[in-house]
Scaffold this active site. Structure first.
Site, PDB file in Angstrom:
ATOM      1  N   PHE A   1    -110.638  16.678 -31.739  1.00 54.24           N
ATOM      2  CA  PHE A   1    -111.679  17.514 -31.132  1.00 54.24           C
ATOM      3  C   PHE A   1    -112.363  18.249 -32.290  1.00 54.24           C
ATOM      4  O   PHE A   1    -111.693  18.996 -33.012  1.00 54.24           O
ATOM      5  CB  PHE A   1    -110.971  18.504 -30.205  1.00 54.24           C
ATOM      6  CG  PHE A   1    -111.833  19.479 -29.448  1.00 54.24           C
ATOM      7  CD1 PHE A   1    -112.618  19.060 -28.377  1.00 54.24           C
ATOM      8  CD2 PHE A   1    -111.816  20.833 -29.761  1.00 54.24           C
ATOM      9  CE1 PHE A   1    -113.362  19.971 -27.639  1.00 54.24           C
ATOM     10  CE2 PHE A   1    -112.559  21.753 -29.027  1.00 54.24           C
ATOM     11  CZ  PHE A   1    -113.332  21.316 -27.962  1.00 54.24           C
TER      12      PHE A   1
ATOM     13  N   GLY B   1     -81.312  38.675 -40.202  1.00 55.70           N
ATOM     14  CA  GLY B   1     -81.237  39.338 -41.502  1.00 55.70           C
ATOM     15  C   GLY B   1     -81.862  38.462 -42.581  1.00 55.70           C
ATOM     16  O   GLY B   1     -82.830  37.743 -42.313  1.00 55.70           O
TER      17      GLY B   1
ATOM     18  N   GLU C   1    -108.146  27.545 -30.854  1.00 53.26           N
ATOM     19  CA  GLU C   1    -108.620  27.399 -29.462  1.00 53.26           C
ATOM     20  C   GLU C   1    -108.984  28.752 -28.840  1.00 53.26           C
ATOM     21  O   GLU C   1    -108.735  29.000 -27.655  1.00 53.26           O
ATOM     22  CB  GLU C   1    -107.594  26.630 -28.619  1.00 53.26           C
ATOM     23  CG  GLU C   1    -107.526  25.172 -29.049  1.00 53.26           C
ATOM     24  CD  GLU C   1    -106.657  24.321 -28.188  1.00 53.26           C
ATOM     25  OE1 GLU C   1    -106.788  24.390 -26.960  1.00 53.26           O
ATOM     26  OE2 GLU C   1    -105.847  23.559 -28.753  1.00 53.26           O
TER      27      GLU C   1
HETATM   28  N1  COS Z   1    -116.817  26.782 -18.382  1.00 59.16           N
HETATM   29  C1  COS Z   1    -118.087  26.404 -18.072  1.00 59.16           C
HETATM   30  N2  COS Z   1    -119.169  27.058 -18.578  1.00 59.16           N
HETATM   31  C2  COS Z   1    -118.955  28.093 -19.404  1.00 59.16           C
HETATM   32  C3  COS Z   1    -117.658  28.532 -19.743  1.00 59.16           C
HETATM   33  C4  COS Z   1    -116.560  27.830 -19.190  1.00 59.16           C
HETATM   34  N3  COS Z   1    -115.299  28.193 -19.468  1.00 59.16           N
HETATM   35  N4  COS Z   1    -117.759  29.584 -20.586  1.00 59.16           N
HETATM   36  C5  COS Z   1    -119.065  29.814 -20.752  1.00 59.16           C
HETATM   37  N5  COS Z   1    -119.795  28.900 -20.038  1.00 59.16           N
HETATM   38  C6  COS Z   1    -121.250  28.841 -19.902  1.00 59.16           C
HETATM   39  C7  COS Z   1    -121.820  30.153 -19.422  1.00 59.16           C
HETATM   40  O1  COS Z   1    -121.823  30.203 -18.004  1.00 59.16           O
HETATM   41  C8  COS Z   1    -123.212  30.120 -19.981  1.00 59.16           C
HETATM   42  O2  COS Z   1    -124.005  29.268 -19.173  1.00 59.16           O
HETATM   43  P1  COS Z   1    -125.593  29.492 -18.978  1.00 59.16           P
HETATM   44  O3  COS Z   1    -126.212  29.250 -20.325  1.00 59.16           O
HETATM   45  O4  COS Z   1    -125.986  28.471 -17.978  1.00 59.16           O
HETATM   46  O5  COS Z   1    -125.758  30.915 -18.506  1.00 59.16           O
HETATM   47  C9  COS Z   1    -123.020  29.425 -21.331  1.00 59.16           C
HETATM   48  O6  COS Z   1    -121.822  28.647 -21.215  1.00 59.16           O
HETATM   49  C10 COS Z   1    -122.873  30.400 -22.475  1.00 59.16           C
HETATM   50  O7  COS Z   1    -121.800  31.268 -22.167  1.00 59.16           O
HETATM   51  P2  COS Z   1    -121.585  32.670 -22.870  1.00 59.16           P
HETATM   52  O8  COS Z   1    -122.891  33.424 -22.827  1.00 59.16           O
HETATM   53  O9  COS Z   1    -120.370  33.296 -22.292  1.00 59.16           O
HETATM   54  O10 COS Z   1    -121.316  32.206 -24.383  1.00 59.16           O
HETATM   55  P3  COS Z   1    -121.058  33.065 -25.694  1.00 59.16           P
HETATM   56  O11 COS Z   1    -121.876  32.481 -26.773  1.00 59.16           O
HETATM   57  O12 COS Z   1    -121.146  34.525 -25.416  1.00 59.16           O
HETATM   58  O13 COS Z   1    -119.545  32.663 -26.060  1.00 59.16           O
HETATM   59  C11 COS Z   1    -117.159  32.745 -26.038  1.00 59.16           C
HETATM   60  C12 COS Z   1    -118.472  32.951 -25.276  1.00 59.16           C
HETATM   61  C13 COS Z   1    -116.957  33.736 -27.161  1.00 59.16           C
HETATM   62  C14 COS Z   1    -116.074  32.937 -24.981  1.00 59.16           C
HETATM   63  C15 COS Z   1    -117.084  31.285 -26.574  1.00 59.16           C
HETATM   64  O14 COS Z   1    -118.003  31.100 -27.626  1.00 59.16           O
HETATM   65  C16 COS Z   1    -115.710  30.896 -27.093  1.00 59.16           C
HETATM   66  O15 COS Z   1    -114.840  30.528 -26.316  1.00 59.16           O
HETATM   67  N6  COS Z   1    -115.512  30.969 -28.427  1.00 59.16           N
HETATM   68  C17 COS Z   1    -114.265  30.517 -29.046  1.00 59.16           C
HETATM   69  C18 COS Z   1    -114.415  29.081 -29.399  1.00 59.16           C
HETATM   70  C19 COS Z   1    -113.118  28.433 -29.705  1.00 59.16           C
HETATM   71  O16 COS Z   1    -112.211  28.428 -28.899  1.00 59.16           O
HETATM   72  N7  COS Z   1    -113.057  27.853 -30.889  1.00 59.16           N
HETATM   73  C20 COS Z   1    -111.918  27.105 -31.298  1.00 59.16           C
HETATM   74  C21 COS Z   1    -112.268  25.664 -31.296  1.00 59.16           C
HETATM   75  S1  COS Z   1    -110.945  24.591 -31.029  1.00 59.16           S
HETATM   76  S2  COS Z   1    -109.655  24.984 -32.408  1.00 59.16           S
END
Ligand code: COS
Length: 389
Positions: free
Chosen positions: A128, A343, A367
């Protein structure tokens, strides 16, 4: 204390799965891991897990899987029980699921047919590829581009912290296709590892070694049919994939913590000091109480999240985030306490608790770091409250 498998989250199939896995693991997961070539060890583990029939839990029945849809409880039981025995066996199993999850969720029937049966048999190794040097937590800011050129896409950019990087046969890659700014302009692709223009830029060494690399895409031309789902849907596809596999990270943390607890208990009943055993001291009992309670609380959150998805059909993003945050943070504390109970021996190379101490650390980061899980949980709490004044 009660056996978790008797909890109402599970059915008879889950109980049989764990019983059979114990028998298989006792026979197959004996080899020492430290110091070995992790690429080779992981290749062998994928093949063995495939031959043993365990990778079927990574895909749906139509493609060689065990149940109609990917069953998160089965994934979690696999990871908890493999992690309790072998960090690399857990890793090899987990990456087959995470690496092919975007195909299971967003792939076309022909993409699924081409990749998933071979993921389930262990013939193809999956990965991934989401994170970038400048886009880890803020994954919506990723910069790798995929430019449409006739019947092809051309990718340029870098992906880093890619587990199975260098040994994978294919990568699910997320790149900017530009339909809209930010997260709405990202698409997912499945790309074979031998595609010209895709190279391993660096193998990354970490405190608990496993196959990990930086990938470089340089004018990498792939057929347009490599697109997963619709253009611009890649961010959501990645998040949906993580909604499944973050729960399994929590389960792995529970497995690591259980291993540390086993080691600590064995130590407590055998170590003599001040005319009694280590376990006779109230301070030791207090530590064991915190460890045991933390493990049960983590397991409850983990299987609540898995059950919610499997049985209620909900994404359960916030429940998943709670499980991942609590289980990984708790496992770190449990393992630290186990090291303390040993220890000086607790930090000696080759001791199980020393290895666990190194193995657990990354789970609080990858993740979605604990801080990202807090964002998800906090935002959901506000949303729920606003919806029900
Ligand atoms: N399932 C489906 N859709 C999702 C979702 C989910 N779990 N989470 C967010 N979305 C959708 C939102 O609904 C939004 O949709 P619209 O554009 O239609 O409104 C869109 O995706 C953007 O969501 P959001 O505004 O919440 O995104 P952000 O940029 O604020 O990011 C986080 C949110 C921080 C939670 C996200 O970027 C994240 O999970 N980051 C960590 C990434 C990660 O795990 N990296 C490791 C990689 S694998 S080692």
């Amino acid at each position: 204390m009660s056996d978790c498998l008797e909890w109402p989250f599970f059915d008879a199939g889950h109980r049989n799965q764990v019983r059979d896995l114990h028998a298989w693991s006792a026979e197959h997961l004996l080899h020492a891991e430290e110091g070995a070539d992790v690429d080779q060890v992981c290749r062998s583990l994928v093949a063995e897990l495939g031959e043993g029939g365990w990778l079927k839990h990574c895909v749906a029945a139509e493609y060689g899987g065990g149940r109609d849809a990917i069953d998160v409880r089965s994934l979690c039981l696999m990871r908890e029980n493999l992690a309790r025995r072998s960090g690399l066996a857990d890793f090899a199993f987990a990456m087959q699921g995470l690496g092919s999850g975007a195909i299971s969720l967003g792939g076309s029937p022909s993409q699924k047919k081409m990749y998933l049966p071979q993921v389930a048999s262990g013939k193809l190794i999956a990965a991934f590829a989401l994170s970038e040097p400048e886009a880890g937590s803020d994954v919506g800011a990723l910069a790798t581009t995929a430019r449409r050129d006739g019947e092809h896409y051309v990718l340029d950019g870098e992906k880093t912290w890619i587990s199975n990087g260098g040994i994978a046969d294919f990568y699910c890659v997320f790149a900017r296709t530009g339909e809209a700014p930010g997260s709405r302009g990202i698409s997912g692709f499945v790309i074979d590892a031998d595609t010209p223009g895709l190279e391993i830029a660096e193998k990354i060494q970490v405190i608990a070694p496993h196959p990990l690399a930086t990938l470089r895409f340089n004018n990498c031309r792939i057929p347009a049919q490599s697109l997963l789902g619709k253009p611009g849907s890649g961010f959501k596809l990645a998040m949906q994939t993580l909604d499944i596999f973050r729960t399994s990270v929590a389960a792995a943390a529970v497995g690591f913590a259980r291993h540390a607890m086993d080691e600590a208990l064995a130590r407590c009943i055998s170590r003599k000091m001040f005319g009694q055993t280590l376990g006779d001291f109230q301070l030791t009992q207090a530590a064991l109480a915190d460890m045991a309670t933390g493990i049960d609380a983590s397991a409850l959150l983990t299987y609540r999240a898995a059950w919610t998805r499997d049985c209620l059909g909900l994404a359960a993003t916030a429940e998943v985030a709670m499980a991942k945050m609590v289980a990984t943070e708790t496992a770190q504390q449990v393992i630290d306490k186990a090291v303390q109970l040993f220890g000086g021996l607790g930090v000696k190379s080759g001791m199980a608790v020393e290895r666990l101490y190194r193995e657990i650390r990354a789970l609080r980061i990858y993740e979605g770091a604990t801080e990202v899980q807090k964002l998800i949980i906090g935002r959901q709490a506000i949303k729920d409250f606003a919806g029900h004044p």
